[in-house]
Scaffold this active site. Sequence first.
Site, PDB file in Angstrom:
ATOM      1  N   ASP A 483     -16.115 -44.156   1.548  1.00 19.94           N
ATOM      2  CA  ASP A 483     -17.436 -44.777   1.672  1.00 19.94           C
ATOM      3  C   ASP A 483     -17.487 -46.179   1.097  1.00 19.94           C
ATOM      4  O   ASP A 483     -18.438 -46.922   1.335  1.00 19.94           O
ATOM      5  CB  ASP A 483     -18.451 -43.928   0.886  1.00 19.94           C
ATOM      6  CG  ASP A 483     -19.177 -42.944   1.766  1.00 19.94           C
ATOM      7  OD1 ASP A 483     -19.265 -43.189   2.974  1.00 19.94           O
ATOM      8  OD2 ASP A 483     -19.650 -41.932   1.222  1.00 19.94           O
TER       9      ASP A 483
HETATM   10  C1  GLC Z   1     -18.166 -38.972  -1.636  1.00 21.54           C
HETATM   11  C2  GLC Z   1     -18.837 -38.716  -0.320  1.00 21.54           C
HETATM   12  C3  GLC Z   1     -17.831 -38.529   0.783  1.00 21.54           C
HETATM   13  C4  GLC Z   1     -16.830 -39.631   0.783  1.00 21.54           C
HETATM   14  C5  GLC Z   1     -16.193 -39.799  -0.584  1.00 21.54           C
HETATM   15  C6  GLC Z   1     -15.249 -40.974  -0.657  1.00 21.54           C
HETATM   16  O1  GLC Z   1     -17.546 -37.799  -2.066  1.00 21.54           O
HETATM   17  O2  GLC Z   1     -19.651 -37.591  -0.373  1.00 21.54           O
HETATM   18  O3  GLC Z   1     -18.478 -38.483   2.027  1.00 21.54           O
HETATM   19  O4  GLC Z   1     -15.863 -39.355   1.749  1.00 21.54           O
HETATM   20  O5  GLC Z   1     -17.198 -39.978  -1.542  1.00 21.54           O
HETATM   21  O6  GLC Z   1     -15.903 -42.195  -0.657  1.00 21.54           O
HETATM   22  C1  GLC Z   2     -20.954 -44.390  -3.545  1.00 20.65           C
HETATM   23  C2  GLC Z   2     -19.846 -43.548  -4.134  1.00 20.65           C
HETATM   24  C3  GLC Z   2     -19.197 -42.689  -3.087  1.00 20.65           C
HETATM   25  C4  GLC Z   2     -20.231 -41.951  -2.303  1.00 20.65           C
HETATM   26  C5  GLC Z   2     -21.331 -42.878  -1.786  1.00 20.65           C
HETATM   27  C6  GLC Z   2     -22.427 -42.080  -1.133  1.00 20.65           C
HETATM   28  O1  GLC Z   2     -20.438 -45.273  -2.638  1.00 20.65           O
HETATM   29  O2  GLC Z   2     -18.867 -44.330  -4.752  1.00 20.65           O
HETATM   30  O3  GLC Z   2     -18.293 -41.804  -3.704  1.00 20.65           O
HETATM   31  O4  GLC Z   2     -19.616 -41.319  -1.233  1.00 20.65           O
HETATM   32  O5  GLC Z   2     -21.876 -43.606  -2.834  1.00 20.65           O
HETATM   33  O6  GLC Z   2     -23.399 -42.865  -0.583  1.00 20.65           O
END
Ligand code: GLC
Ligand code: GLC
Length: 803
Positions: A483
């Site tokens: 993300d």
């Molecule tokens: C969080 C989110 C997931 C994403 C991950 C890596 O766990 O829920 O959707 O893949 O972060 O950024």
């Molecule tokens: C932030 C976090 C990530 C998560 C995301 C959800 O980027 O670092 O882990 O998946 O928020 O919106």
Amino acid sequence: MKYGFFDDQAREYVITRPDTPLPWINYLGSDGFFSLISNTCGGYSFYRDAKLRRITRFRYNNVPADDGGRCFYICDGDTVWSPAFLPARTPLDRYRCRHGLGYSVFEGAKNGVSAALTVTVPIDTSMEVQRLTLKNESDQEKKLTVYGAVEWCLWNAVDDATNFQRNWNIGEVELEGSTVYHKTEYRERRDHYAFYSVNAPIAGFDTDRDSFLGQFRGWREPLAVEQRTSFCSVASGWAPIAALRLELTLAPGEEKTLLFRLGYVELPREEKFTALNVINKAPAHKLLAAFETEAQFNAALEALRTYWTDLLSRFTVRSSEEKLDRMVNIWNQYQCMVTFNMSRSASYYESGTGRGMGFRDSCQDLLGFVHLIPERARERIVDIASIQFADGSTYHQYQPLTKRGNADVGSGFNDDPLWLVACTCAYLRETGDFSILDAPTPFNNEAGTEVPLLEHLRRSVNYTVTHKGPHGLPLIGRADWNDCLNLNCFSLTPGESFQTCSNFESGKAESVFIAGMFVKYGTEYAALCDQIGLGTEAAEIRTQVAEMEKAVLAHGWDGEWFRRAYDAFERPIGSKDNEEGKIFIEPQGFCVMAGIGGEACGKKALASTERLLGNDFGIELLSPCYSEYHDYLGEISSYPPGYKENGSVFCHNNPWITLAWCKVRDGNAAFDLYTRNAPAYIEDKSEIHRTEPYCYSQTIAGRAAQNYGEAKNAWLTGTAAWSFVAVSQGILGVRPDYAGLVVDPCLPDSMAGCQISRLFRGTRYEITVRRGAEKGLTVDGQPIAGNTVPLTDAPLCRVTVTL
Ligand code: GLC
Ligand code: GLC
């Protein structure tokens, strides 16, 4: 250091002191009514949706943490204590918290009185039941004043925490016998209320928080409790609560049991009232009547135990590794259930007010859940697919109550569509229920747009095919699995969401990770097409997959490992030529699992992964960590080095590496990695790890961080599902497939063998894994070629595999 121990017989984790490094929580409820409960009895309840139907209040970021959940006070002479330590904080003579599957037990004792508090949400019941048994262990009569209290949330948890100009005017309750009804907003559009009740006559009550607590006081020392009284306050606005007071006398050795019940009721609009603004209490009476006696409560606990025994019996292992057995047979599967139920919505770290159900998250959660309750998996798949758009892209999240896509976050996460293929294929291999492919499934939830689910999968695959960048690799969009890899975002404004802002839609930034996904899940889609007689389509997809593989080998291979991406200016990310972020974990996992470049590339990539990213707790996400913020990379570089996506062990993708090791048949490396962060294996490092030793956390701070080894964000993480896939399908090697059950273990040398029991399509497979000279598989005593045990109608099938 440990703060408790596993009791595998009881399927419990027993916490022996209240001062765990963080609240160590459990989940109650299986469908509809859910509660979070910590080892000091904190937490909250909600019905279906932690944002829109919050029943009890929880203060985030509270000091002290975790105060004011389920508040029990036992007044014995001058002493006031709580069975679970909080909120009274009186040091106890004995304390224990036993978190079990769907229930928690608190055993406290003080000055010759013991309390056993068992809390659960019975199956198919929209009510939490709290059984409090008090026993006089002294040789003198005890006169006790006992309180049970909860604080109501005004339903919408966001409004409840923000809109005070309204909130302080709307709180309403009703009283009847030993029951307090919470009916805020029921007079207008709500058709639901909650109640808190005890199955004995009360000596007094309070329903107005500030009256009960008194000025300048908190839940630790309510004025009413200090005075051993009740003010019989009736809430009108402000903060409604339910505080019930009972007076008990216990002879020496005598014990008494009370049942407190926190329930939720929904009514048809026309049946809401029995008189002007008097709520219809009939459904509440019915719920209460079902849990009036201890016998009823015991039966519910028994039913819960049976429910879990049945679910967990679908996959069990017996081996020389006690911790492995404990993870596989109990805790990993339990966490898979919790992530299936909650997605990323409600934990002590996910506030329940932000993200609802994530598209990619929920799809992945299904991978570890589908063998447990396939019918619920089926329903979920259709729900998820219903937020897809006609062009194959998808909303990124939806709200569980409405099942509608969440417009604030929107779409554009280009990995999302492929996860739908992943979970649907997993469902089909597990169940053989091809009828799901015909399920009429809308786009964007719009009635009239329904097409068969299969068409959604087709469009998912096609979305990647039609969204490629300059190197023939998939465009990343706002982000892929990571993300925080926001290559089109270029944000310079504080507070702007990295995921939704995009100041520079390059149309160029590409993801090698999605390419790996496409090779893996495109191939799975082709195999599915073959199953349903779509040979031509299968061949077409395979051509696309081959093309993608070529693109990865041409532009995604860096010499010693797979690259991660190309940025908006077509520069590689995750390459030896980068100053920082030279190597990322994700493409090593997915490209190797997908078999890109065969064993040669696979082994090289994995060796580099271990060498450059390996630490005591697993594999870090990237290295070296980004030391400064780069707008062309996005959120990933916003985190200080070693935290979250900037180089922590992001546990979710460690199992991909475990599976990749299995793919190249290195059982020692696979198992070694598995044990580095499987909770039971690191229980004795609890003072460093800090989160619960019975469930996975999202992230463990990496070597570059100040608090190396400290975990954060326990419970709601894709780690649960992927770890279960890695251990059950990779290391233990039992994989459902269309033609039968694949049995292909990849054990470490340290394990001589094991016994696996797997329920698959109505047949119980008893699998013996052992070592010996005559390699291969026998099915009911007969040797077979290959490693797929064919489907059978027999109720029992004995399999032996000799390694
Ligand atoms: C969080 C989110 C997931 C994403 C991950 C890596 O766990 O829920 O959707 O893949 O972060 O950024
Ligand atoms: C932030 C976090 C990530 C998560 C995301 C959800 O980027 O670092 O882990 O998946 O928020 O919106």
